[in-house]
Write a protein that holds these residues in place. Structure first.
Motif, PDB file in Angstrom:
ATOM      1  N   HIS A  85      -9.416  -9.759   1.040  1.00  0.00           N
ATOM      2  CA  HIS A  85      -9.115  -9.529   2.445  1.00  0.00           C
ATOM      3  C   HIS A  85     -10.198 -10.310   3.180  1.00  0.00           C
ATOM      4  O   HIS A  85     -11.367  -9.948   3.125  1.00  0.00           O
ATOM      5  CB  HIS A  85      -9.188  -8.036   2.771  1.00  0.00           C
ATOM      6  CG  HIS A  85      -8.984  -7.742   4.219  1.00  0.00           C
ATOM      7  ND1 HIS A  85      -7.894  -7.062   4.687  1.00  0.00           N
ATOM      8  CD2 HIS A  85      -9.724  -8.065   5.321  1.00  0.00           C
ATOM      9  CE1 HIS A  85      -7.961  -6.971   6.012  1.00  0.00           C
ATOM     10  NE2 HIS A  85      -9.069  -7.564   6.419  1.00  0.00           N
ATOM     11  N   HIS A 124       1.588   4.218   8.133  1.00  0.00           N
ATOM     12  CA  HIS A 124       0.738   5.315   8.614  1.00  0.00           C
ATOM     13  C   HIS A 124       1.648   6.366   9.219  1.00  0.00           C
ATOM     14  O   HIS A 124       2.853   6.121   9.395  1.00  0.00           O
ATOM     15  CB  HIS A 124      -0.248   4.792   9.661  1.00  0.00           C
ATOM     16  CG  HIS A 124      -1.277   3.872   9.077  1.00  0.00           C
ATOM     17  ND1 HIS A 124      -2.300   4.313   8.285  1.00  0.00           N
ATOM     18  CD2 HIS A 124      -1.413   2.519   9.134  1.00  0.00           C
ATOM     19  CE1 HIS A 124      -3.033   3.282   7.887  1.00  0.00           C
ATOM     20  NE2 HIS A 124      -2.518   2.170   8.384  1.00  0.00           N
ATOM     21  N   ALA A 172      -4.643   0.441  11.278  1.00  0.00           N
ATOM     22  CA  ALA A 172      -3.916  -0.828  11.195  1.00  0.00           C
ATOM     23  C   ALA A 172      -2.922  -0.768  10.040  1.00  0.00           C
ATOM     24  O   ALA A 172      -3.245  -0.259   8.974  1.00  0.00           O
ATOM     25  CB  ALA A 172      -4.908  -1.961  10.962  1.00  0.00           C
ATOM     26  N   GLY A 173      -1.732  -1.292  10.264  1.00  0.00           N
ATOM     27  CA  GLY A 173      -0.740  -1.364   9.182  1.00  0.00           C
ATOM     28  C   GLY A 173       0.619  -0.898   9.648  1.00  0.00           C
ATOM     29  O   GLY A 173       0.737  -0.139  10.618  1.00  0.00           O
ATOM     30  N   TYR A 188      -4.361  -5.394  10.218  1.00  0.00           N
ATOM     31  CA  TYR A 188      -5.585  -6.157   9.919  1.00  0.00           C
ATOM     32  C   TYR A 188      -5.322  -7.100   8.771  1.00  0.00           C
ATOM     33  O   TYR A 188      -4.793  -6.653   7.751  1.00  0.00           O
ATOM     34  CB  TYR A 188      -6.721  -5.223   9.528  1.00  0.00           C
ATOM     35  CG  TYR A 188      -7.377  -4.471  10.652  1.00  0.00           C
ATOM     36  CD1 TYR A 188      -7.140  -4.788  11.992  1.00  0.00           C
ATOM     37  CD2 TYR A 188      -8.253  -3.428  10.363  1.00  0.00           C
ATOM     38  CE1 TYR A 188      -7.759  -4.057  13.000  1.00  0.00           C
ATOM     39  CE2 TYR A 188      -8.880  -2.708  11.363  1.00  0.00           C
ATOM     40  CZ  TYR A 188      -8.626  -3.032  12.684  1.00  0.00           C
ATOM     41  OH  TYR A 188      -9.256  -2.311  13.660  1.00  0.00           O
ATOM     42  N   TYR A 223     -14.259  -4.818   5.248  1.00  0.00           N
ATOM     43  CA  TYR A 223     -14.042  -3.399   5.522  1.00  0.00           C
ATOM     44  C   TYR A 223     -15.238  -2.571   5.079  1.00  0.00           C
ATOM     45  O   TYR A 223     -15.803  -2.813   4.014  1.00  0.00           O
ATOM     46  CB  TYR A 223     -12.864  -2.869   4.702  1.00  0.00           C
ATOM     47  CG  TYR A 223     -11.516  -2.951   5.375  1.00  0.00           C
ATOM     48  CD1 TYR A 223     -11.171  -2.074   6.396  1.00  0.00           C
ATOM     49  CD2 TYR A 223     -10.585  -3.890   4.948  1.00  0.00           C
ATOM     50  CE1 TYR A 223      -9.923  -2.138   6.981  1.00  0.00           C
ATOM     51  CE2 TYR A 223      -9.331  -3.963   5.537  1.00  0.00           C
ATOM     52  CZ  TYR A 223      -9.006  -3.084   6.550  1.00  0.00           C
ATOM     53  OH  TYR A 223      -7.771  -3.132   7.125  1.00  0.00           O
ATOM     54  N   TYR A 277     -10.790   1.902   9.427  1.00  0.00           N
ATOM     55  CA  TYR A 277     -10.130   0.913  10.292  1.00  0.00           C
ATOM     56  C   TYR A 277     -10.937   0.627  11.552  1.00  0.00           C
ATOM     57  O   TYR A 277     -10.867  -0.454  12.106  1.00  0.00           O
ATOM     58  CB  TYR A 277      -8.726   1.405  10.682  1.00  0.00           C
ATOM     59  CG  TYR A 277      -7.837   1.612   9.486  1.00  0.00           C
ATOM     60  CD1 TYR A 277      -7.239   0.523   8.851  1.00  0.00           C
ATOM     61  CD2 TYR A 277      -7.623   2.882   8.963  1.00  0.00           C
ATOM     62  CE1 TYR A 277      -6.438   0.708   7.732  1.00  0.00           C
ATOM     63  CE2 TYR A 277      -6.821   3.070   7.851  1.00  0.00           C
ATOM     64  CZ  TYR A 277      -6.237   1.986   7.242  1.00  0.00           C
ATOM     65  OH  TYR A 277      -5.446   2.162   6.133  1.00  0.00           O
ATOM     66  N   HIS A 305       0.874  -1.185   0.000  1.00  0.00           N
ATOM     67  CA  HIS A 305       0.000   0.000   0.000  1.00  0.00           C
ATOM     68  C   HIS A 305       0.904   1.227   0.000  1.00  0.00           C
ATOM     69  O   HIS A 305       1.344   1.668   1.057  1.00  0.00           O
ATOM     70  CB  HIS A 305      -0.884   0.026   1.244  1.00  0.00           C
ATOM     71  CG  HIS A 305      -1.784  -1.164   1.381  1.00  0.00           C
ATOM     72  ND1 HIS A 305      -3.077  -1.171   0.919  1.00  0.00           N
ATOM     73  CD2 HIS A 305      -1.586  -2.394   1.920  1.00  0.00           C
ATOM     74  CE1 HIS A 305      -3.640  -2.357   1.183  1.00  0.00           C
ATOM     75  NE2 HIS A 305      -2.747  -3.114   1.791  1.00  0.00           N
ATOM     76  N   ASN A 359      -6.257   0.805  -2.706  1.00  0.00           N
ATOM     77  CA  ASN A 359      -6.964   1.747  -1.812  1.00  0.00           C
ATOM     78  C   ASN A 359      -6.226   3.082  -1.756  1.00  0.00           C
ATOM     79  O   ASN A 359      -5.701   3.505  -0.743  1.00  0.00           O
ATOM     80  CB  ASN A 359      -7.204   1.160  -0.415  1.00  0.00           C
ATOM     81  CG  ASN A 359      -5.973   0.599   0.269  1.00  0.00           C
ATOM     82  OD1 ASN A 359      -5.089   0.015  -0.367  1.00  0.00           O
ATOM     83  ND2 ASN A 359      -5.885   0.765   1.566  1.00  0.00           N
ATOM     84  N   ARG A 380       0.111   4.237  -0.947  1.00  0.00           N
ATOM     85  CA  ARG A 380      -0.632   5.457  -0.540  1.00  0.00           C
ATOM     86  C   ARG A 380      -0.655   6.580  -1.561  1.00  0.00           C
ATOM     87  O   ARG A 380      -1.036   7.713  -1.207  1.00  0.00           O
ATOM     88  CB  ARG A 380      -0.054   6.034   0.762  1.00  0.00           C
ATOM     89  CG  ARG A 380       0.201   5.047   1.886  1.00  0.00           C
ATOM     90  CD  ARG A 380      -1.094   4.519   2.424  1.00  0.00           C
ATOM     91  NE  ARG A 380      -0.959   3.779   3.677  1.00  0.00           N
ATOM     92  CZ  ARG A 380      -1.778   2.790   4.011  1.00  0.00           C
ATOM     93  NH1 ARG A 380      -2.759   2.410   3.212  1.00  0.00           N
ATOM     94  NH2 ARG A 380      -1.639   2.175   5.168  1.00  0.00           N
TER      95      ARG A 380
HETATM   96  O1  DOR Z   1      -3.286  -3.524   8.400  1.00  0.00           O
HETATM   97  C1  DOR Z   1      -3.747  -3.253   7.293  1.00  0.00           C
HETATM   98  N1  DOR Z   1      -3.504  -2.073   6.684  1.00  0.00           N
HETATM   99  N2  DOR Z   1      -4.558  -4.143   6.693  1.00  0.00           N
HETATM  100  C2  DOR Z   1      -5.195  -3.856   5.552  1.00  0.00           C
HETATM  101  O2  DOR Z   1      -5.971  -4.658   5.109  1.00  0.00           O
HETATM  102  C3  DOR Z   1      -5.045  -2.554   4.893  1.00  0.00           C
HETATM  103  C4  DOR Z   1      -3.836  -1.857   5.319  1.00  0.00           C
HETATM  104  C5  DOR Z   1      -3.879  -0.395   4.986  1.00  0.00           C
HETATM  105  O3  DOR Z   1      -4.102  -0.051   3.829  1.00  0.00           O
HETATM  106  O4  DOR Z   1      -3.656   0.433   5.879  1.00  0.00           O
END
Ligand code: DOR
Ligand code: ZN
Length: 458
Positions: free
Chosen positions: A196, A329, A343-344, A298, A150, A161, A60, A92, A62
Motif C-alpha cells: 500500500h 464498512h 475508507a473503503g 485509501y 498506515y 484510517y 478485504h 487485515n 473482514r
Molecule cells: O480504502 C481502503 N480500505 N484502503 C485500504 O487500504 C484498506 C481498506 C480497508 O481495509 O478498509
C-alpha cells in the motif's frame, strides 16, 4: 461423455473472440470446438459471450474480526454474482496472517465458507514477523502485503484510517532500513511483496496543516493525501526492489505520478507490477458532489488527469491488471463527516459490469477484459489452473449478456453492507451465469450453489 457443455457461445480469450462450444470434464475445460458432443448437463448459451472467470486479488472480506461488515460467505457470494471466481483475501483481519500457522488456520476456516476459489494474503509487520516470512511463503500464502502508510492497531491489527499521533498501542510503518530487510527476505522466497504505497510522514504533516485550516471539503482530503505521497513511496520501493531483487507489486495505483514512475522502473528492468481499481478508473474528485463521502477510499481518488493516466497505463501495460479493493464498512459508519469516517467500499461485484459497459461504449474490447480481469493476474501470481479459457484449466466461466441493461443499486448487491459509489449507474452488459470449476453457481444474479464449494489455491 462430458460433464458439462456450453453450446453456441462466443468464446473470449485475451486475444480473440470466436464462436464455439466448451466442454468440461472433471472440473476442467476438456474441449473447445464446434463439434456437437454429448454431456450430462447442457446449456445452449445462444450467441452470448463466455469469459474466463474473473480474478480479484484484492478483497478485504473482514472475516474473522469484523464480520458485521462482511464475512467470507457473503463476500465470496458477492464475488461469484459479479463473475469473479477467484479471490485473494487481504490479511487485515483479526487474527491476521503473520505466520504459517495463521495461514493454515485461515485456510481451514474459509473452506467451510467459500463460494469462490481463494488465495490468502500474508501480512508483513517489519521486524515483528520477519522471521516468519520464509515458512509463511513456503506454506502457500499467495503473496505478502505491507501496509506502508498506515498505523496499525497493535492488538487487533486493524488499520487506523484517521490516525492521531496521540493514539497509543499502535504499530507505525517501519523505517526504510527495516523495509530493506523485509524486501531482502521476500526476494529469497520468490514471492511477491505488495505494498500500500503512501508516505505516512508526508500524510501526517499535511493532515496536521489541514486540521489547522479547518477545511473539510473533498479537495482538502486529497491535499492531505496527495499523489506525491504515493509517488514517494513507489520511488523508494522501486529502488529497494532493484537493490534486493524482490518482486514488488503496487496495490491500488491512483496517480499519474505513480504511473510515470512505474513505467520508467519497468523500462529499467525493475521487477515491478501494478494494479488499479474501478474506483480510480471511473471516478475522480469532480464526482464528489454527486457521490458523497462513500467514495472515500485509501489511497484517495484523485483528479481527472490521474484517472486518464491510469487508463493509459492499463492500455500500455504499465498497469498490469485490475482488482477491486473490496473493503466494506457499516453503512452507518460511511454516512459521517468525510475526515472521520473509514475508507473503503464494496467493489468485487461491480468490477466486471463496469468494464462490460465500457465495451458497449466502444472504449475497450472483451479480450482486453479477459486480459486485465483474469489472464494477467493469473500469470503474475502463478495461478496455473486459472486465468483463461484453455484446455486443461479449471472450468471457471462467466456467460455475459452484452444486451442486458440494468442499474447498479445498493440493494441488489450480495454483500452484507451493500454500499457502492457506483449506485445509480446504468450499465449495459451483465454476467448472467457463473460456473466455478464446471458447477453453475450463479444464475441471473441468484446464488444457486447450495453449499460452499470454493477451494484454497496454495
Ligand atoms: O480504502 C481502503 N480500505 N484502503 C485500504 O487500504 C484498506 C481498506 C480497508 O481495509 O478498509
Ligand atoms: Zn486494500
Amino acid at each position: 461423455m462430458y460433464d458439462l457443455a456450453l453450446k453456441n457461445g462466443f468464446v473470449v480469450t485475451d486475444t480473440e473472440v470466436f464462436r464455439s462450444n466448451i466442454y468440461v470434464k472433471d472440473e476442467k475445460i476438456a474441449e473447445i470446438s464446434t463439434d456437437d458432443k454429448e454431456a450430462k448437463q447442457v446449456f445452449d448459451v445462444n450467441g452470448k459471450y463466455i469469459l474466463p472467470g474473473c480474478i480479484d486479488t484484492h478483497c478485504h472480506f473482514r472475516d474473522p474480526g469484523v464480520t458485521q461488515k462482511e464475512d467470507f460467505t457473503t463476500g465470496t457470494q458477492a464475488a461469484i454474482a459479479g463473475g469473479v471466481t477467484t479471490v485473494f483475501d487481504m490479511p487485515n483481519t483479526n487474527p491476521s496472517v503473520l505466520s504459517a500457522k495463521d495461514l493454515q488456520w485461515k485456510a481451514d476456516y474459509f473452506s467451510k465458507k467459500a463460494y469462490a476459489d481463494y488465495g490468502i494474503w500474508g501480512l508483513a509487520l517489519g521486524k515483528l514477523n520477519l522471521d516468519e516470512l520464509p515458512t509463511l511463503c513456503a506454506s502457500g500464502v499467495s503473496a505478502v502485503k505491507f501496509f506502508w502508510g498506515y498505523a496499525i492497531n497493535a492488538k487487533t491489527k486493524a488499520l487506523i484510517y484517521n490516525y492521531d499521533p496521540k493514539d497509543t498501542d499502535v504499530i507505525l510503518p517501519p523505517g526504510d532500513g527495516e523495509v530493506y530487510e523485509l524486501f531482502s527476505e521476500m526476494a529469497k522466497t520468490g514471492k511477491i511483496i505488495a505494498i500500500h504505497a503512501e508516505n505516512n510522514e508526508l500524510i501526517q504533516t499535511l493532515t496536521d496543516k489541514l486540521k489547522q485550516s479547518g477545511r473539510t471539503d473533498y479537495e482538502a482530503l486529497v491535499d492531505s493525501r496527495p499523489a506525491l505521497a504515493e509517488a514517494l513511496t513507489i520511488q523508494t520501493a522501486s529502488l529497494l526492489a532493484k537493490a534486493t531483487g524482490a518482486h514488488l507489486h503496487i496495490l491500488h495505483l491512483t496517480s499519474k505520478m505513480g504511473v510515470d514512475i512505474i513505467r520508467k522502473a519497468k523500462a529499467e528492468g525493475v521487477h515491478i507490477t501494478a494494479e488499479t481499481c474501478p474506483q480510480y478508473l471511473f471516478l475522480s474528485s469532480k464526482d464528489y458532489d454527486t457521490v458523497g463521502p462513500m467514495m472515500k477510499v485509501y489511497p484517495v481518488i484523485k483528479h481527472e488527469e490521474d484517472r486518464l493516466a491510469l487508463w493509459q497505463g492499463l492500455f500500455d501495460g504499465t498497469v498490469d491488471f485490475m482488482a477491486s479493493d473490496h473493503a466494506p464498512h457499516l453503512i452507518s459508519e460511511k454516512q459521517g463527516p468525510l475526515f472521520s469516517i473509514p475508507a473503503g467500499m464494496c467493489g468485487v461485484e461491480t468490477m466486471l459490469p463496469l468494464m462490460l459497459n465500457e465495451v458497449n461504449r466502444g472504449k475497450i474490447t472483451l479480450p482486453f477484459i479477459a486480459k486485465v480481469l483474469a489472464k494477467n493476474a493469473a500469470t503474475i501470481y502463478n495461478l496455473k489452473d486459472k486465468g483463461s479459457l484453455t484446455i486443461g484449466k479449471d472450468a471457471d466461466m462467466v456467460v455475459v449478456d452484452m444486451q442486458k441493461i440494468d442499474t447498479i443499486e445498493n440493494n441488489k448487491l450480495h454483500s452484507k453492507q451493500p454500499l457502492t459509489a457506483f449506485a445509480g449507474r446504468e450499465i449495459q452488459g451483465w454476467p448472467i451465469k457463473t460456473f466455478l470449476r464446471g458447477q453453475l453457481v450463479v444464475d441471473n444474479n441468484n446464488i444457486i450453489a447450495n453449499a460452499p464449494c470454493g477451494k484454497w489455491i496454495k
